[in-house]
Write a protein that holds these residues in place. Structure first.
Motif, short mmCIF file in Angstrom:
data_model
loop_
_atom_site.label_atom_id
_atom_site.label_comp_id
_atom_site.label_asym_id
_atom_site.label_seq_id
_atom_site.Cartn_x
_atom_site.Cartn_y
_atom_site.Cartn_z
N ASP A 156 -94.60 -46.56 87.43
CA ASP A 156 -94.84 -44.88 87.38
C ASP A 156 -93.53 -44.26 87.56
N VAL A 157 -92.88 -44.41 88.51
CA VAL A 157 -91.42 -43.87 88.80
C VAL A 157 -90.57 -44.14 87.78
N ILE A 158 -90.24 -45.12 87.44
CA ILE A 158 -89.10 -45.33 86.24
C ILE A 158 -89.77 -45.08 85.06
N GLY A 159 -91.11 -45.36 84.70
CA GLY A 159 -91.59 -45.08 83.46
C GLY A 159 -91.50 -43.51 83.17
N VAL A 160 -91.99 -42.93 84.13
CA VAL A 160 -91.90 -41.12 84.08
C VAL A 160 -90.29 -40.83 83.58
N SER A 161 -89.52 -41.44 84.30
CA SER A 161 -88.21 -41.18 84.11
C SER A 161 -87.56 -41.32 82.62
N LEU A 162 -88.21 -42.55 82.16
CA LEU A 162 -87.91 -43.00 80.75
C LEU A 162 -88.51 -41.95 79.87
N ALA A 163 -89.71 -41.66 80.21
CA ALA A 163 -90.57 -40.83 79.15
C ALA A 163 -89.92 -39.50 79.10
N LEU A 164 -89.32 -39.02 80.09
CA LEU A 164 -88.65 -37.55 80.28
C LEU A 164 -87.46 -37.76 79.42
N GLU A 165 -86.87 -39.06 79.50
CA GLU A 165 -85.51 -39.22 78.78
C GLU A 165 -85.73 -39.25 77.15
N ASN A 166 -86.81 -39.90 76.98
CA ASN A 166 -86.96 -40.12 75.57
C ASN A 166 -87.64 -38.78 75.19
N LEU A 167 -88.16 -37.91 75.52
CA LEU A 167 -88.77 -36.72 75.42
C LEU A 167 -87.69 -35.66 75.50
N GLU A 168 -86.40 -35.98 75.73
CA GLU A 168 -85.42 -35.15 76.00
C GLU A 168 -85.35 -34.00 76.80
N VAL A 169 -86.18 -34.29 77.71
CA VAL A 169 -86.44 -32.95 78.82
C VAL A 169 -85.41 -32.69 79.80
N ASP A 170 -85.05 -31.53 79.87
CA ASP A 170 -83.77 -31.27 80.53
C ASP A 170 -84.33 -30.40 81.71
N LYS A 171 -85.41 -29.60 81.84
CA LYS A 171 -85.68 -28.88 82.90
C LYS A 171 -87.17 -28.81 82.99
#
Length: 418
Positions: A156-171
């Motif tokens: 969950d934790v690492i997967g969410v961080s990867l998903a945020l990176e994949n979506l290019e989320v900054d804030k």
């Protein structure tokens, strides 16, 4: 710069967050392939459609290697801290393995994950570790996790961080968070909701007055909120790009979903939020301050500098200023409290307008030199030779640093601008 809004009307958990981001468009194959590079047990990841009171949502489905989990469980059960309940994603019924906090953090630090994925994952785990340590009266690094250490929560934790990176989320912005109420049976007995770790993590976070019996926000979900969210409030006045819904496992009389809304920020691609940490000191050795700077920059601080000041009773002192990403603020607050003599750290949120940057090699009479190019909307604003390259040339050829610097700067401008 993309902004993500987490609407936590029904609370937030690890699997709800990851499901919502996948529904939002995060590439599940990318997430799974990155996770499978880590030294963790074999697993399969999928999502299914779930109807939550009329809202069609994505629901995470994880399955693990039963033999590996059962084997590890035998060796870890005796030394584990069962701190709170957790979300069971997979179809198995074995207890999850228990992992030491330092082992998880070291695994992330030594991995080949993208740097921002590492930093976000570490921030979430460290927030939860501190809460667990306080609840159980032990050093955070010595905590053995049940929920957070279990395979599903690591994913969950690492997967969410990867998903945020994949979506290019900054804030990331979030709504106030409901916790639910009632009691929950845990390893240590019957506990109140919110669970002790959840309540500890949510200190300082705006809570929503939504009275529902049951656990709405888990420690992992609270960890995301505390470590990654920079602002709280209603839905921001920006253009919506996409919306995703992540389903929780429980059924209530209301839709048990987390809504994730992705915005494209309004023509502020070069504006980013940073956190500024400050403290005053007047009783530290210069060597200790040098060590602090080296350690902070090595850990990912954007900058750290010292300013001479006059303190109370006309005492000469030093103002320490540390710049970092908002998601890293808690880690660097802790660093300043541990490595300096201060008893408190001030925190403020700033915005900075930055140039896009790229590196390029240029040919010079001294060989190839790397230069950093700063540009905006395609227009080059500045070209800066890399310090280490200039230093090496200056030493090797016995030429003054400034002379080499100016020559490289001139050659680079001619080669790049033409």
């Amino acid at each position: 710069m993309k902004n993500l809004y987490l609407e936590c009307q029904s609370g937030i958990s690890g699997d709800m967050t990851l499901s919502a981001l996948i529904d939002l468009g995060a590439d599940m194959d990318y997430i799974a392939s990155q996770l499978k590079k880590l030294p963790i047990d074999p697993f399969t990841m999928d999502v299914k459609q779930a109807d939550k009171q009329g809202i069609s949502s994505k629901q995470l489905v994880l399955q693990f290697d039963e033999v590996a989990l059962a084997h590890e469980h035998v060796h870890t059960e005796a030394s584990s801290v069962h701190s709170h309940s957790h979300d069971h994603h997979s179809t198995h019924h074995h207890d999850h393995p228990h992992r030491h906090a330092s082992t998880i953090l070291r695994m992330i630090e030594e991995s080949d994950l993208p740097e921002r994925v590492k930093q976000r994952s570490l921030s979430v785990f460290e927030v939860i570790a501190r809460a667990e340590g306080k609840i159980h009266g032990m050093d955070p690094s010595e905590v053995h996790f049940h929920e957070v250490g279990a395979m599903d929560s690591i994913i969950d934790v690492i997967g969410v961080s990867l998903a945020l990176e994949n979506l290019e989320v900054d804030k990331i912005i979030a709504s106030p968070v409901p916790t639910g109420y009632g009691k929950l049976m845990m390893a240590h007995g019957l506990y109140p909701i919110p669970a002790p770790a959840t309540a500890e993590i949510l200190k300082g976070v705006p809570l929503a007055d939504f009275q529902v019996e049951g656990e709405l926000t888990t420690p992992t979900g609270a960890g995301f909120i505390k470590a990654l969210v920079s602002d709280f409030g209603p839905l921001p006045a920006m253009r919506i790009e996409k919306i995703g819904y992540g389903a929780g496992k429980k059924d209530f009389n209301h839709p048990n979903v987390l809504r994730a809304v992705l915005f494209e920020a309004e023509d502020r691609a070069n504006v980013e939020s940073i956190t500024v940490l400050e403290c005053h000191i007047d009783d530290m050795a210069g060597e200790a301050m040098g060590y602090l700077m080296e350690k902070a920059l090595a850990k990912g601080a954007l900058d750290l500098y010292y300013t001479p000041i006059t303190m109370k009773k006309s005492r000469p002192g030093i103002l320490i200023t540390l710049l970092c990403k908002p998601e890293d603020a808690l880690r660097f607050e802790d660093l300043l409290l541990k490595e300096t003599s201060t008893f408190g750290v001030r925190k403020s949120k700033w915005e900075r307008n930055i140039l896009d940057r790229r590196f390029q090699e240029v040919d010079t009479p001294y060989g190839t030199v790397s230069v950093k190019i700063g540009y905006k909307h395609g227009d080059i604003y500045k070209i800066t030779p890399e310090y280490e390259d200039i230093k090496e040339i200056s030493i090797k050829h016995h030429v003054p640093f400034n002379k080499v610097y100016k020559l490289v700067e001139q050659i680079a401008a001619e080669q790049i601008m033409n």
